[in-house]
Design a protein around this motif. Sequence first.
Motif, PDB file in Angstrom:
ATOM      1  N   UNK A  90       1.297  -1.178  -0.009  1.00 38.44           N
ATOM      2  CA  UNK A  90       0.347  -0.012  -0.158  1.00 38.44           C
ATOM      3  C   UNK A  90       0.759   0.813   0.037  1.00 38.44           C
ATOM      4  N   UNK A  91       0.797   2.433  -0.852  1.00 40.08           N
ATOM      5  CA  UNK A  91       0.656   3.191  -0.438  1.00 40.08           C
ATOM      6  C   UNK A  91       0.059   4.524  -0.165  1.00 40.08           C
ATOM      7  N   UNK A  92       0.067   5.846  -0.265  1.00 43.01           N
ATOM      8  CA  UNK A  92      -0.460   6.771  -1.101  1.00 43.01           C
ATOM      9  C   UNK A  92      -1.579   7.383   0.997  1.00 43.01           C
ATOM     10  N   UNK A  93      -0.787   6.569   1.881  1.00 40.53           N
ATOM     11  CA  UNK A  93      -1.810   6.648   3.197  1.00 40.53           C
ATOM     12  C   UNK A  93      -0.953   7.191   4.116  1.00 40.53           C
ATOM     13  N   UNK A  94      -0.709   7.735   4.932  1.00 40.46           N
ATOM     14  CA  UNK A  94       0.184   8.477   5.406  1.00 40.46           C
ATOM     15  C   UNK A  94      -0.092   7.648   7.127  1.00 40.46           C
ATOM     16  N   UNK A  95       1.109   7.318   7.646  1.00 40.06           N
ATOM     17  CA  UNK A  95       1.756   6.615   8.792  1.00 40.06           C
ATOM     18  C   UNK A  95       0.875   5.353   8.328  1.00 40.06           C
TER      19      UNK A  95
END
Length: 475
Positions: free
Chosen positions: A154-159
């Motif tokens: 997953x990428x694009x979601x902070x922390x």
Amino acid sequence: MFQRNLETANPNRNRRVMLMASLLLPVVANAQPAAVRDIFIGMVVEDQGQLLLERCDLGGTRYTLSNATDADDPLGKLRILRHDHALVQAELIASYRQVGDTHILDVSDVGETRTGKSCHLKDALDDMLSDAMEPPRALQHGVPDAALVGHYYLSGVMETGSELRLKADGRFDWYISYGAVDQVANGHWGRKDDTVTLAADLPAKGKPVFRADERLVWDEFVERQFREQARLKQEAAVLALCPWNIDAASSAPPMATDEHPVAGPEQVAKAARTKVAAEIARDAAAAAAAKAVAGGAGDADRDAASAAMAAWQNAQYDMEQAHVAANLAVPLIDPPLMPAACRLPDEDRWAKIPVSEWQRGIAVLVGDPVIELQLSRVGVTFTYDDGHQEMARTARGWAFAPLRPGAAVTRLDLAMPSPVSRSETLRIAPLAEGVQTVIANMQQVIEPPFEVMTLEVKGRDLIPADMPRGRYSRH
């Protein structure tokens, strides 16, 4: 380890073996005990820790299994199979005997085996009907697509970290971590048009959480676990009796630095006074601690000891700071001498333990091997065959009960703490010494973080519907 699997065996030979067994078993079942060995085929099942062979016929005759006197532990091989597979069909070379109403097979060897399927006609029909009436929930939304099989991140979601693995067999593994929360899910997946659906495995209603598994002998490793638990109890007892912070009292002092100007006589004199004050506070703390644990001591004495220990810690800090300010080495003074009741015995916890010094006992090891977790805080009641009971609570999977001369544990009552709050009873074969392992199926009690998740297929990526800014990509 086993000779071979039934699925790869000669089918004609299998039919001959099945025919031979079907002709021999009715005769043998009514014969007197004999040392003649025959071939017996059926399902290997377990009842209260005892292995049984259940015939593959409508009658379902059960035979208690025992190692033949000249055998090399064939039942151990069967227990390993049972550990890894819920359904085990086996061909056993054994001799039959009867004790009262009990049919017994003395097993000399294990022949061919088959796992994952039952030989009973009723079970086969049930499986066929179940498969026909209720396909995997993911397949209701599509079928696995070989083009999408792989490991996604997953990428694009902070922390937030998350991984998704889509397998060719239609299964998936999913993991997410955000903040202090970690969640996992497993299940089936399928694709329909441009939508991938993940259908998580749900707890099966009515199935037990616990089941008795293999037995282990008491060895040095188990003895060490037993002693470690005893030490943890001892530490808790010391903490309850002596609640003041002993560790903080003996913390390492800071080192002097060159950041201060040359000290004058007043700073040097102050450093000397703080050392004397610290020694006085230390002795006062030792005296107060001794009084607090003496016979007849009350809450006021324990409060006074806590206050004296805090005063010592403050005096030690003042001494350290004064010596640093005076550019002097910080004195190494002994901490307060605690009474024996407030000290744990010094011991080499990793030294070899001679067999002659083993304390021995009865142990239960509770865990879920699928997620590699040994469970703590599970209440265990050991019931002996003389009616005596011992209660314990697991720590890192282990719970212990003492030996009782002439008695053995035959029942375990296990209780999971809140919020699960599930209790179950396991009846086991008599255990006078050693370890009974218990498998806990945590999938039965842990609800998955989702039942159904949908993702949109965009090129080589998957976009989760509930995280539109996120993107699962293959690396």
